[in-house]
Design a protein around this motif. Structure first.
Motif, mmCIF file in Angstrom:
data_model
loop_
_atom_site.group_PDB
_atom_site.id
_atom_site.type_symbol
_atom_site.label_atom_id
_atom_site.label_comp_id
_atom_site.label_asym_id
_atom_site.label_seq_id
_atom_site.Cartn_x
_atom_site.Cartn_y
_atom_site.Cartn_z
ATOM 1 N N THR A 1 0.775 -1.248 -0.027
ATOM 2 C CA THR A 1 -0.017 0.046 -0.081
ATOM 3 C C THR A 1 0.798 1.285 0.022
ATOM 4 N N PHE A 2 0.445 2.239 -0.596
ATOM 5 C CA PHE A 2 1.023 3.809 -0.872
ATOM 6 C C PHE A 2 0.606 4.439 0.495
ATOM 7 N N ALA A 3 -0.517 4.050 1.264
ATOM 8 C CA ALA A 3 -1.206 5.127 2.030
ATOM 9 C C ALA A 3 -0.324 5.149 3.620
ATOM 10 N N GLY A 4 -0.266 6.212 4.081
ATOM 11 C CA GLY A 4 0.359 6.366 5.373
ATOM 12 C C GLY A 4 1.486 7.634 5.567
ATOM 13 N N GLN A 5 2.305 7.412 6.455
ATOM 14 C CA GLN A 5 3.086 8.643 6.705
ATOM 15 C C GLN A 5 4.602 7.958 6.162
ATOM 16 N N TRP A 6 5.437 8.757 5.425
ATOM 17 C CA TRP A 6 6.663 8.076 4.992
ATOM 18 C C TRP A 6 7.919 9.056 5.410
ATOM 19 N N ARG A 7 8.792 8.812 5.913
ATOM 20 C CA ARG A 7 9.915 9.675 6.451
ATOM 21 C C ARG A 7 10.882 9.427 5.190
ATOM 22 N N GLN A 8 11.638 10.386 4.843
ATOM 23 C CA GLN A 8 12.698 10.479 3.779
ATOM 24 C C GLN A 8 13.964 9.894 4.424
ATOM 25 N N THR A 9 14.638 9.055 3.855
ATOM 26 C CA THR A 9 15.946 8.721 4.219
ATOM 27 C C THR A 9 17.159 9.070 3.331
ATOM 28 N N VAL A 10 16.823 9.170 1.969
ATOM 29 C CA VAL A 10 17.901 9.432 1.207
ATOM 30 C C VAL A 10 17.090 10.461 0.101
ATOM 31 N N SER A 11 18.051 11.469 -0.403
ATOM 32 C CA SER A 11 17.477 12.433 -1.134
ATOM 33 C C SER A 11 18.608 12.912 -2.293
ATOM 34 N N THR A 12 18.405 13.099 -3.505
ATOM 35 C CA THR A 12 19.430 13.721 -4.353
ATOM 36 C C THR A 12 19.456 15.563 -4.440
ATOM 37 N N ALA A 13 18.349 15.892 -3.569
ATOM 38 C CA ALA A 13 18.252 17.135 -3.205
ATOM 39 C C ALA A 13 19.100 17.752 -1.971
ATOM 40 N N GLY A 14 19.625 16.582 -1.000
ATOM 41 C CA GLY A 14 20.439 16.869 0.026
ATOM 42 C C GLY A 14 19.709 16.396 1.487
ATOM 43 N N ARG A 15 20.539 16.020 2.224
ATOM 44 C CA ARG A 15 19.779 15.340 3.547
ATOM 45 C C ARG A 15 18.946 15.981 4.264
ATOM 46 N N CYS A 16 17.861 15.677 4.474
ATOM 47 C CA CYS A 16 16.794 16.211 5.441
ATOM 48 C C CYS A 16 16.479 15.198 6.269
ATOM 49 N N ASP A 17 16.799 15.277 7.612
ATOM 50 C CA ASP A 17 16.274 14.278 8.587
ATOM 51 C C ASP A 17 14.813 14.450 9.051
ATOM 52 N N ASP A 18 14.493 15.590 8.769
ATOM 53 C CA ASP A 18 12.864 15.733 9.343
ATOM 54 C C ASP A 18 11.898 15.932 8.022
ATOM 55 N N CYS A 19 12.270 15.591 6.896
ATOM 56 C CA CYS A 19 11.340 15.627 5.751
ATOM 57 C C CYS A 19 10.606 14.165 5.749
ATOM 58 N N TYR A 20 9.265 14.565 5.461
ATOM 59 C CA TYR A 20 8.582 13.283 5.227
ATOM 60 C C TYR A 20 7.020 13.659 4.235
ATOM 61 N N ILE A 21 6.639 12.574 3.764
ATOM 62 C CA ILE A 21 5.246 12.815 3.201
ATOM 63 C C ILE A 21 4.141 12.017 3.729
ATOM 64 N N GLY A 22 2.863 12.486 3.470
ATOM 65 C CA GLY A 22 1.853 11.747 4.098
ATOM 66 C C GLY A 22 0.905 11.587 2.681
ATOM 67 N N ILE A 23 0.546 10.231 2.470
ATOM 68 C CA ILE A 23 -0.350 9.603 1.442
ATOM 69 C C ILE A 23 -1.602 9.209 1.821
ATOM 70 N N VAL A 24 -2.530 9.543 1.106
ATOM 71 C CA VAL A 24 -4.182 9.251 1.467
ATOM 72 C C VAL A 24 -4.572 8.697 -0.034
ATOM 73 N N MET A 25 -4.844 7.288 0.219
ATOM 74 C CA MET A 25 -5.337 6.813 -1.024
ATOM 75 C C MET A 25 -7.078 6.749 -1.138
ATOM 76 N N HIS A 26 -7.379 7.265 -2.239
ATOM 77 C CA HIS A 26 -8.861 7.374 -2.816
ATOM 78 C C HIS A 26 -9.198 6.469 -3.992
#
Length: 149
Positions: free
Chosen positions: A27-52
């Motif tokens: 499933t895609f739904a839920g809270q996701w913490r970013q662990t790696v990014s080409t934009a640079g490190r961001c320890d407190d970046c995350y996304i929230g996904i809701v499925m419809h």
């Protein structure tokens, strides 16, 4: 006959629990913490996904939002869509539109984003997320905020 009945119940239970595990694993739904990014490190970046149904709404805590459609190819689910960075975001991303793809890769979520530029080549970003609630120092995005984009 009793043995066949017991075996049938066992097979049914295995299928139910395997299907439930697969549904939860993919499933895609839920809270996701970013662990790696080409934009640079961001320890407190995350996304929230809701499925419809087959549509996902995604909201980040660092200024972008997107709407994606779930698709399947060779038995693998992925999502494709568009989004935008809020105008209040500074730097090269503020107010820009982008194309985005999300792909489940085991326990991780892979994100591919291509940000449009008025001049020059588009900016390509990649990030990896792991499922989990945001860190304590992050601004929590509630499901209500995620839903109303």
């Amino acid at each position: 006959m009793k043995l066949l009945g017991g075996a049938g119940v066992f097979v049914l239970l295995v299928l139910v629990f395997t299907g439930a595990a697969r549904a939860d694993d993919y499933t895609f739904a839920g809270q996701w913490r970013q662990t790696v990014s080409t934009a640079g490190r961001c320890d407190d970046c995350y996304i929230g996904i809701v499925m419809h149904g087959e549509v996902l709404t995604v909201t980040s805590n660092n200024g972008w939002e997107a709407v994606l459609n779930i698709q399947s190819l060779v038995g693998r689910d992925f999502a494709v869509g568009t989004g935008h960075w809020k105008a209040t975001v500074g730097g090269a991303y503020g107010g820009k539109h982008f194309d985005i793809q999300l792909v489940r890769s085991g326990a991780n979520l892979q994100m591919f984003m291509v940000v449009s530029q008025e001049k020059g080549a588009p900016i390509s970003l990649r990030a990896t997320f792991e499922k989990g609630r945001p860190l304590k120092n992050s601004r929590y995005v509630s499901p209500v905020e995620i839903y109303w984009i």
